[in-house]
Design an enzyme around this catalytic site. Structure first.
Site, short mmCIF file in Angstrom:
data_model
loop_
_atom_site.label_atom_id
_atom_site.label_comp_id
_atom_site.label_asym_id
_atom_site.label_seq_id
_atom_site.Cartn_x
_atom_site.Cartn_y
_atom_site.Cartn_z
N ARG A 162 0.91 -1.14 0.12
CA ARG A 162 0.19 -0.10 0.07
C ARG A 162 0.80 1.37 -0.10
O ARG A 162 0.51 2.24 0.46
CB ARG A 162 -0.74 0.13 1.12
CG ARG A 162 -1.86 -1.22 1.30
CD ARG A 162 -2.98 -0.85 0.26
NE ARG A 162 -3.99 -1.95 0.57
CZ ARG A 162 -3.96 -3.29 0.36
NH1 ARG A 162 -3.20 -3.79 -0.36
NH2 ARG A 162 -5.13 -3.83 0.63
N SER A 239 -10.71 -1.12 3.85
CA SER A 239 -10.08 -1.21 5.16
C SER A 239 -9.48 0.23 5.35
O SER A 239 -8.89 1.02 4.42
CB SER A 239 -8.68 -1.84 4.75
OG SER A 239 -8.75 -3.25 4.40
N GLU A 335 -4.80 3.34 6.49
CA GLU A 335 -4.51 3.38 5.27
C GLU A 335 -5.26 4.58 4.18
O GLU A 335 -4.61 4.82 3.24
CB GLU A 335 -5.11 1.96 4.52
CG GLU A 335 -4.80 1.73 2.96
CD GLU A 335 -5.80 0.75 2.38
OE1 GLU A 335 -5.41 -0.01 1.28
OE2 GLU A 335 -6.54 0.25 3.10
#
Ligand code: EPU
Length: 339
Positions: A162, A239, A335
């Site tokens: 990520r 998420s 995130e």
């Protein structure tokens, strides 16, 4: 010829963030060409968004929000490979569906991830053992301050979990992604090792030798839909936290106390621990704090129960982080990009 691009003033971003936060921006520009984008670069401040599936607006944005409407898909066959050049404004899952329908393989496990092609290359989206970086060859960008164009090779993008160059402090907010180039294959080589895929194939009595890419796509879609809330029904950004990577020593200390803790080895000395599991252990799964809640089927996801502000979601985020840190001694990080 001076290009004039359509601009919306005092514009609500409600339809541009999957959390369903009713924030506004001073101006909103959706550009259809590089020339149109050039006519607005250099203006400050600028915020470039994609599908808004990884954003949390904490308040109004006092500047211009940019969105790409460059949606071309070009391809070229080279031996057994398919080289694609895709406009940043293409919806990611439309690209996945299109490539599978053409017999171009690789993106199956990344089915149904929300968002657009441009952001997928910034975020290095990933799921079920695959990551965007495994297929990206080059990312074509424009510098939002100078208007200069630059192509970054996969290596120059410095991809990690990520993570990419575009998210580092020196580069954040500097680049508009124009096109992303991918290398896919004419041969279907399914990746089935991530938890749950084989079990689901077995449950559906799909024999491996007969498995097709569209079947695999449907299996992935089914697994996602069973766990992840649909943003059209309940605001969320997938998420909310990244899974933390800790030292093996830290992992072993925790594993003595929690022998059933799920974990994934990252190289020799590091271990990734699912934040969703830790959040669940802290008793947060399905719990609400005001109009924000932890999703009841996947604790890594925070949801808007209706009418939440960015601050409401942030309050929940901070409370959950605090509880995870207190219990496990691990700081988990969002995130989602906080704006
Ligand atoms: N778990 C729990 N409780 C929960 C959630 C998870 O115990 O509430 C446990 C699961 O049982 C499993 C482990 O945690 O043992 C991992 O769970 P899962 O496979 O659902 O994946 P994840 O680590 O929670 C990551 C990605 C997802 C991606 C899945 C599948 C991140 C931040 N998230 O989630 O990506 O779909 O793996 O590959 O890495 C996203 O980025 O928005 C996203 C949804």
């Amino acid at each position: 010829m001076k290009i004039k691009v359509e601009t919306k003033e005092n514009y609500s971003l409600l339809e541009h963030n999957t959390f369903g936060i009713d924030a506004r921006c001073r101006r909103f520009v959706e550009y259809k060409s590089i020339e149109e984008l050039l006519s607005v670069v250099g203006q400050e401040p600028l915020l470039h968004i994609g599908g808004g599936s990884n954003l949390l607006f904490l308040g109004d944005y006092e500047g211009t929000v940019l969105h790409s409407a460059i949606r071309s898909i070009e391809h070229r066959i080279e031996g057994n490979d398919v080289l694609l050049r895709v406009g940043a404004g293409v919806v990611w899952d439309d690209l996945v569906a299109y490539t599978i329908s053409q017999g171009w393989y690789g993106l199956e496990n990344l089915s149904l991830i929300p968002g657009e092609v441009g952001a997928s290359a910034v975020q290095n989206i990933g799921a079920y053992g695959a990551e965007a970086k495994d297929y990206i060859t080059e990312v074509e960008c424009m510098n939002l301050h100078t208007g200069l164009q630059r192509t970054f090779s996969n290596a120059e993008c410095r991809y990690g979990y990520r993570q990419s160059l575009f998210k580092t402090p020196e580069h954040r907010g500097q680049w508009a992604v124009l096109y992303v180039n991918y290398r896919l294959s004419l041969t279907f080589s399914p990746q089935l090792d991530y938890g749950g895929i084989r079990a689901e194939l077995e449950r559906q009595a799909i024999a491996l030798p007969t498995l097709t890419a569209s079947q695999l796509r449907q299996v992935i879609i089914g697994i996602r839909q069973a766990k992840l809330p649909d943003p059209k029904i309940q605001g969320n950004a997938g998420s909310f936290f990244m899974n933390p990577v800790v030292t093996r020593e830290k992992y072993e200390t925790l594993a003595r106390e929690y022998p059933n803790m799920p974990h994934y080895d990252v190289g020799e000395d590091q271990v990734k621990i699912p934040a969703g599991w830790m959040i669940e252990q802290c008793g947060w799964k399905g719990r609400a704090l005001g109009p924000a809640a932890v999703h009841d089927r996947q604790a890594l996801v925070l949801v808007n129960l209706g009418g939440a502000t960015g601050q409401d979601i942030l309050n929940l985020c901070n409370t959950v982080r605090h509880d995870v840190a207190e219990r496990f001694g691990i700081d988990i990080h969002p995130e989602v990009n906080l704006i």
